[in-house]
Scaffold this active site. Structure first.
Site, PDB file in Angstrom:
ATOM      1  CE  LYS A 190      87.022  49.283 126.765  1.00 15.54           C
ATOM      2  NZ  LYS A 190      87.550  48.058 126.167  1.00 15.54           N
ATOM      3  N   GLY A 243      82.405  53.680 118.549  1.00 14.82           N
ATOM      4  CA  GLY A 243      81.868  52.325 118.703  1.00 14.82           C
ATOM      5  C   GLY A 243      80.439  52.280 118.222  1.00 14.82           C
ATOM      6  CB  SER A 244      77.810  49.784 118.764  1.00 18.21           C
ATOM      7  OG  SER A 244      77.837  49.753 120.173  1.00 18.21           O
ATOM      8  CB  THR A 245      74.252  53.621 117.434  1.00 17.11           C
ATOM      9  OG1 THR A 245      74.896  54.174 116.277  1.00 17.11           O
ATOM     10  CG2 THR A 245      73.133  54.552 117.861  1.00 17.11           C
ATOM     11  CB  VAL A 247      78.387  51.036 123.507  1.00 20.75           C
ATOM     12  CG1 VAL A 247      79.337  51.448 124.629  1.00 20.75           C
ATOM     13  CG2 VAL A 247      78.126  49.534 123.587  1.00 20.75           C
ATOM     14  N   GLY A 248      77.203  53.980 122.469  1.00 21.33           N
ATOM     15  CA  GLY A 248      77.305  55.443 122.424  1.00 21.33           C
ATOM     16  C   GLY A 248      76.206  56.106 123.248  1.00 21.33           C
ATOM     17  CD  GLU A 265      83.275  60.725 114.993  1.00 20.08           C
ATOM     18  OE1 GLU A 265      82.528  60.365 114.063  1.00 20.08           O
ATOM     19  OE2 GLU A 265      83.563  61.913 115.210  1.00 20.08           O
ATOM     20  CB  CYS A 299      81.715  53.515 111.010  1.00 19.66           C
ATOM     21  SG  CYS A 299      83.273  54.375 110.775  1.00 19.66           S
ATOM     22  CD  GLU A 397      77.391  50.002 111.860  1.00 20.24           C
ATOM     23  OE1 GLU A 397      77.181  49.837 113.077  1.00 20.24           O
ATOM     24  OE2 GLU A 397      78.198  50.829 111.421  1.00 20.24           O
TER      25      GLU A 397
END
Ligand code: NDP
Length: 504
Positions: A190, A243-245, A247-248, A265, A299, A397
């Site tokens: 995706k 992706g972002s922390t 959503v991680g 990551e 990143c 970030e």
């Protein structure tokens, strides 16, 4: 220096339409005829239209990947055969590199010259994964006594969900998919709903290269609809997410329900620590590159400078001077160094960080404003001095071309500032003193530490984060192993005695 974007460059073109790849077929959504329209962040016109995939589409894709893994030829081929397909894919990527670079440039607003480099880097990664495929092996233990032989197999883990962000659309899918394929896995990919084009072209390339139907499926759509299902579905064995922390963390929570393996990551707020004995000419260039490459939407951006107090004001003045020459503008102009910001909302967020830092006492040494280039959304390369470790701009970030400058007196203080935040993706140290570089290199908690350089990379070198920058490593010689399970074969030789008898 800035240039105007060329409003005519894209406005005459019809948007390119993309389908989804499920079980070897190019399909629309089973549930919706709605399309996701991508507006070029540099030119403000619709350039791509993707299918608005649904949970049903994602389920079909997972079922196809499951079938391809459980009964299809891909995991059963020899590694040499899989490697040959990956090498063919690399050749086809190289052949279509200009088309791929153009798509990432217009959909993400990235400078075309830079994206050409990313596609060339991807070709190298696909070739590297092809080489690793043939070196994947387990272990044997012939040391367990006369009656026992132990063999540790490496088996492909199964169906992998691959979820990617918008900032390096083609490069990041290439840090995951070829290694999963090398191991014999099947995948559902995706891409970001904003930059799906180049990933879909990759699907065409993989079919042409000989990847069998169902092995790679590509579902476009939003994170909460398609992404969430890919992270929670019981038929998925592993998730590889960039992706972002935030959503991680959600991904890990979803995966926990069925205990999937997770590779993450995530974000970074990467420091460059600079000592007075450094080669400052080399550093000034690396500081500007590290902060403004990919408009800071990176990143790995070197967004925190930690400068020794004795050199801080001179260094800030020199970076500001060099920043004036950075060329911001049309991503399709091959001399552009900084392109557009991904969305108007993201530009507002970046500008908000700058405004907040000013309110908290930071000073703008250069830039600080959004740029009106006649179309799209752009941000001036910005340097904020007098930043303190507690400010949001020093800890969070920003994901834009904003450089925060902090200072230190002692090595211990520099390390403390570097380690004081939640992220730990990468760091840089600048000094001609070997001991200084090694001390920083060993004490800073980050997945990569550059010494007297910044943001160099190679397919051979593992990449990933400490702390809340992620989990697991991509690239490097163990990258294929990440997509495997180990299985122990414990073999008995000769007749076996009962459990109550002494073993012999
Ligand atoms: P997001 O986390 O917002 O999105 C990443 C991907 O996750 C997108 O495909 C997105 O879908 C999808 N997604 C969103 N919500 C969900 C959900 N609930 N479940 C599953 N998937 C979901 O990040 P961005 O796209 O904004 O990318 C920027 C971030 O990525 C930055 O924080 C950056 O640091 C990080 N990054 C990390 C890298 C690394 O290697 N460490 C490299 C590059 C970026 P969609 O947006 O299409 O709805």
């Amino acid at each position: 220096m800035t240039v105007l974007v060329n409003p005519k460059a894209l406005s005459d073109q019809k948007p390119r339409d993309f389908k989804m790849l499920i079980d070897g077929q190019w399909v629309g959504s089973a549930e919706s005829s709605a399309l996701i329209e991508r507006v070029a962040p540099s030119h403000g016109v619709v350039v791509s239209r993707y299918q608005s995939g649904s949970k049903v589409d994602a389920e079909r894709a997972i079922a196809a990947a499951r079938r391809a893994f459980d009964t299809g030829p891909w995991p059963r081929m020899t590694a040499a055969e899989r490697s040959a397909v990956l090498l063919k894919a690399a050749d086809l990527i190289a052949e279509r590199s200009e088309e791929l670079a153009y798509l990432d440039a217009i959909e993400a607003g990235k400078p075309i010259a830079q994206v050409r480099g990313e596609i060339a880097g991807s070709v190298d990664i696909w070739r590297y994964a092809a080489a690793l495929a043939r070196d994947l092996h387990g272990e044997s233990y012939n040391t367990l006594g006369d009656v026992t032989l132990g063999v540790v197999l490496r088996e492909a883990i199964g169906v992998v969900s691959i979820i990617t962000p918008w900032n390096f659309p083609f490069l990041i899918v290439g840090q995951k998919l070829p290694f999963a394929l090398a191991a014999g896995c099947t995948a559902v990919v995706k891409p970001s709903e904003m930059t799906s084009g180049s990933t879909i072209v990759l699907g065409e390339i993989l079919l042409e290269a000989g990847v069998p139907a169902g092995v790679v499926n590509i579902v476009t759509g939003t994170g909460p609809e398609v992404g969430a299902l890919l992270t929670s579905h019981p038929e998925v064995d592993m998730i590889s997410f960039t992706g972002s922390t935030g959503v991680g963390k959600l991904t890990m929570t979803n995966a926990a329900q069925t205990l999937k393996k997770v590779s993450l990551e995530l974000g970074g707020k990467n420091p460059q620590i600079v000592f007075p004995d450094a080669d400052l000419d080399a550093f000034i260039d690396a500081a500007v590159f590290g902060a403004y490459f990919n408009a800071g939407e990176c990143c790995n951006a070197g967004s925190r400078l930690i400068l020794h107090k004795s050199i801080a004001s001179d260094v800030v003045a020199r970076i500001a001077e060099l920043a004036k020459s950075v060329k911001v503008g049309d991503p399709l102009d091959s001399t552009t160094q900084v392109g557009a910001i991904i969305t108007p909302q993201h530009l507002d967020k970046i500008a908000g960080y700058v405004a907040g830092a000013k309110r908290a006492g930071a000073e703008v040494a250069h830039g600080g404003e959004t740029l009106d280039l006649g179309m799209g959304q752009f941000m001036a390369p910005t340097i904020l001095s007098h930043v303190t470790p507690a400010m949001a701009v020093a800890r969070e970030e920003v994901f834009g071309p904003v450089l925060s400058v902090l200072t230190f007196d002692t090595t211990a203080e520099a390390i403390e500032i570097a380690n004081s935040i939640d992220y730990g993706l990468s760091a840089g140290v600048w000094s001609r003193d070997f001991d200084t570089c090694l001390t920083i290199g060993r004490r800073v908690r980050a997945g990569t530490v550059w010494m007297n350089t910044f943001m160099d990379g190679a397919s051979e070198l593992p990449f990933g984060g400490y702390k809340q920058s992620g989990l697991g490593r991509e690239l490097g010689r163990h990258a294929v192993e990440d997509y495997t399970e180990t299985k122990t074969l414990n073999m008995h030789i000769g007749s076996r005695t009962g459990w109550w008898m002494p073993r012999g």
